[in-house]
Design a protein around this motif. Structure first.
Motif, PDB file in Angstrom:
ATOM      1  N   MET A   1      10.127  -7.467 -17.855  1.00 19.80           N
ATOM      2  CA  MET A   1      10.513  -7.405 -16.460  1.00 19.80           C
ATOM      3  C   MET A   1       9.548  -8.265 -15.647  1.00 19.80           C
ATOM      4  N   ASN A   2      10.077  -9.119 -14.856  1.00 18.43           N
ATOM      5  CA  ASN A   2       9.278  -9.982 -14.014  1.00 18.43           C
ATOM      6  C   ASN A   2       8.501  -9.157 -12.980  1.00 18.43           C
ATOM      7  N   LEU A   3       7.293  -9.601 -12.637  1.00 19.67           N
ATOM      8  CA  LEU A   3       6.485  -8.860 -11.666  1.00 19.67           C
ATOM      9  C   LEU A   3       7.144  -8.784 -10.294  1.00 19.67           C
ATOM     10  N   TYR A   4       7.950  -9.772  -9.934  1.00 20.44           N
ATOM     11  CA  TYR A   4       8.617  -9.709  -8.636  1.00 20.44           C
ATOM     12  C   TYR A   4       9.610  -8.558  -8.590  1.00 20.44           C
ATOM     13  N   TRP A   5      10.296  -8.294  -9.713  1.00 16.16           N
ATOM     14  CA  TRP A   5      11.202  -7.148  -9.769  1.00 16.16           C
ATOM     15  C   TRP A   5      10.410  -5.853  -9.645  1.00 16.16           C
ATOM     16  N   ARG A   6       9.276  -5.791 -10.324  1.00  9.36           N
ATOM     17  CA  ARG A   6       8.430  -4.593 -10.254  1.00  9.36           C
ATOM     18  C   ARG A   6       7.923  -4.404  -8.817  1.00  9.36           C
ATOM     19  N   LEU A   7       7.523  -5.494  -8.182  1.00  7.01           N
ATOM     20  CA  LEU A   7       7.073  -5.430  -6.790  1.00  7.01           C
ATOM     21  C   LEU A   7       8.188  -4.918  -5.884  1.00  7.01           C
ATOM     22  N   LEU A   8       9.380  -5.440  -6.051  1.00  6.95           N
ATOM     23  CA  LEU A   8      10.519  -5.006  -5.245  1.00  6.95           C
ATOM     24  C   LEU A   8      10.797  -3.519  -5.458  1.00  6.95           C
ATOM     25  N   LEU A   9      10.774  -3.062  -6.707  1.00  6.81           N
ATOM     26  CA  LEU A   9      11.012  -1.644  -6.989  1.00  6.81           C
ATOM     27  C   LEU A   9       9.944  -0.751  -6.358  1.00  6.81           C
ATOM     28  N   VAL A  10       8.689  -1.155  -6.462  1.00  6.55           N
ATOM     29  CA  VAL A  10       7.603  -0.371  -5.865  1.00  6.55           C
ATOM     30  C   VAL A  10       7.791  -0.281  -4.361  1.00  6.55           C
ATOM     31  N   TRP A  11       8.118  -1.388  -3.721  1.00 10.21           N
ATOM     32  CA  TRP A  11       8.294  -1.404  -2.264  1.00 10.21           C
ATOM     33  C   TRP A  11       9.483  -0.543  -1.843  1.00 10.21           C
ATOM     34  N   LEU A  12      10.614  -0.662  -2.552  1.00 14.26           N
ATOM     35  CA  LEU A  12      11.793   0.133  -2.204  1.00 14.26           C
ATOM     36  C   LEU A  12      11.525   1.625  -2.379  1.00 14.26           C
ATOM     37  N   ARG A  13      10.867   2.010  -3.465  1.00 11.08           N
ATOM     38  CA  ARG A  13      10.543   3.418  -3.685  1.00 11.08           C
ATOM     39  C   ARG A  13       9.558   3.930  -2.642  1.00 11.08           C
ATOM     40  N   ALA A  14       8.592   3.093  -2.276  1.00 11.40           N
ATOM     41  CA  ALA A  14       7.580   3.505  -1.291  1.00 11.40           C
ATOM     42  C   ALA A  14       8.215   3.824   0.059  1.00 11.40           C
ATOM     43  N   ARG A  15       9.269   3.117   0.399  1.00 15.55           N
ATOM     44  CA  ARG A  15       9.940   3.347   1.686  1.00 15.55           C
ATOM     45  C   ARG A  15      10.569   4.739   1.763  1.00 15.55           C
ATOM     46  N   ARG A  16      10.858   5.338   0.598  1.00 18.11           N
ATOM     47  CA  ARG A  16      11.485   6.669   0.565  1.00 18.11           C
ATOM     48  C   ARG A  16      10.465   7.792   0.368  1.00 18.11           C
ATOM     49  N   LYS A  17       9.224   7.440   0.095  1.00 18.79           N
ATOM     50  CA  LYS A  17       8.197   8.458  -0.140  1.00 18.79           C
ATOM     51  C   LYS A  17       7.580   8.897   1.188  1.00 18.79           C
ATOM     52  N   PRO A  18       6.903  10.059   1.179  1.00 19.24           N
ATOM     53  CA  PRO A  18       6.277  10.553   2.418  1.00 19.24           C
ATOM     54  C   PRO A  18       5.189   9.613   2.934  1.00 19.24           C
ATOM     55  N   ARG A  19       5.014   9.639   4.252  1.00 18.29           N
ATOM     56  CA  ARG A  19       3.953   8.847   4.880  1.00 18.29           C
ATOM     57  C   ARG A  19       2.594   9.368   4.449  1.00 18.29           C
ATOM     58  N   ILE A  20       1.605   8.471   4.473  1.00 19.02           N
ATOM     59  CA  ILE A  20       0.223   8.834   4.158  1.00 19.02           C
ATOM     60  C   ILE A  20      -0.683   8.328   5.264  1.00 19.02           C
ATOM     61  N   ARG A  21      -1.915   8.804   5.252  1.00 15.76           N
ATOM     62  CA  ARG A  21      -2.942   8.333   6.185  1.00 15.76           C
ATOM     63  C   ARG A  21      -4.056   7.676   5.384  1.00 15.76           C
ATOM     64  N   LEU A  22      -4.772   6.771   6.038  1.00 12.55           N
ATOM     65  CA  LEU A  22      -5.910   6.116   5.394  1.00 12.55           C
ATOM     66  C   LEU A  22      -6.832   7.175   4.797  1.00 12.55           C
ATOM     67  N   GLY A  23      -7.255   6.947   3.572  1.00 17.44           N
ATOM     68  CA  GLY A  23      -8.134   7.876   2.881  1.00 17.44           C
ATOM     69  C   GLY A  23      -7.410   8.724   1.854  1.00 17.44           C
ATOM     70  N   GLU A  24      -6.109   8.923   2.033  1.00 19.02           N
ATOM     71  CA  GLU A  24      -5.351   9.687   1.044  1.00 19.02           C
ATOM     72  C   GLU A  24      -5.185   8.862  -0.227  1.00 19.02           C
ATOM     73  N   THR A  25      -5.026   9.551  -1.349  1.00 21.13           N
ATOM     74  CA  THR A  25      -4.835   8.902  -2.644  1.00 21.13           C
ATOM     75  C   THR A  25      -3.356   8.928  -3.000  1.00 21.13           C
ATOM     76  N   ILE A  26      -2.859   7.788  -3.482  1.00 17.29           N
ATOM     77  CA  ILE A  26      -1.487   7.732  -3.990  1.00 17.29           C
ATOM     78  C   ILE A  26      -1.546   7.582  -5.507  1.00 17.29           C
ATOM     79  N   GLU A  27      -0.435   7.897  -6.153  1.00 14.90           N
ATOM     80  CA  GLU A  27      -0.327   7.722  -7.594  1.00 14.90           C
ATOM     81  C   GLU A  27       0.956   6.987  -7.912  1.00 14.90           C
ATOM     82  N   LEU A  28       0.854   5.941  -8.717  1.00  8.16           N
ATOM     83  CA  LEU A  28       2.016   5.234  -9.230  1.00  8.16           C
ATOM     84  C   LEU A  28       2.111   5.527 -10.717  1.00  8.16           C
ATOM     85  N   ARG A  29       3.290   5.904 -11.171  1.00  8.52           N
ATOM     86  CA  ARG A  29       3.511   6.126 -12.594  1.00  8.52           C
ATOM     87  C   ARG A  29       4.206   4.887 -13.144  1.00  8.52           C
TER      88      ARG A  29
END
Length: 189
Positions: A1-29
């Protein structure tokens, strides 16, 4: 899978996830894909930092920064990174990337990241980055204003301060004149 596809998927999924504030930790699987591998059959050391860029995209999207940045023609830029490898990640292994912005100074933000497989950290590190716009580097105070957070940074962890000092020393050494190859090595003070 090309990295651009992975980037697009990460960005699209992030738009549906809850908001965070600076300092919070996120996890990508994520999964180690065949194009992530080096000749030794595990994830290439350079790929780790590319994957950290994916976490930065998710982080800034979930913090609500991306829309403002696009309007201002701002873009994120990493200016340094330190990573320590403990174990390799083999093909098709699932792993978690933990990522957070720990602190900042007047110019740069400092991030922390860890790659975790089966509950064990396989690689971890710190990075320094900032926001660049048409007029140059956008200061941390402006980033904090846009995100609606206190511009006073949390305390800097000791390991991060030590890395910043080591980085400063390396940069100073590289600014010194380069000795010809046939001259004896000089000691760096």
């Amino acid at each position: 899978m090309n990295l651009y596809w992975r980037l697009l998927l990460v960005w699209l999924r992030a738009r549906r996830k809850p908001r965070i504030r600076l300092g919070e930790t996120i996890e990508l699987r994520l999964t180690v894909l065949p194009n992530d591998l080096d000749l030794n059959g595990h994830m290439n050391n350079g790929r780790y930092l590319t994957i950290v860029d994916l976490a930065l995209v998710e982080y800034m999207t979930r913090a609500g920064f991306v829309g403002h940045a696009l309007r201002q023609r701002w873009r994120p830029m990493m200016t340094g990174s330190m990573i320590a490898f403990r174990r390799g990640l083999r093909p098709f292994r699932r792993y978690t990337l933990r990522f957070a912005i720990d602190c900042w100074d007047e110019r740069w933000a400092y991030v922390r990241y860890a790659f975790v497989h089966d509950g064990r950290v396989v690689a971890s590190g710190h990075g320094r980055g900032g926001i660049v716009g048409p007029q140059g580097v956008v200061g941390s105070a402006e980033m904090c204003r846009v995100l609606g957070v206190d511009p006073v940074s949390p305390p800097m962890p000791a390991a991060l301060a030590a890395w910043i000092e080591a980085d400063r020393m390396l940069r100073a050494a590289h600014e010194a004149p380069v000795a010809p190859l046939d001259s004896p090595q000089r000691e760096i003070a």
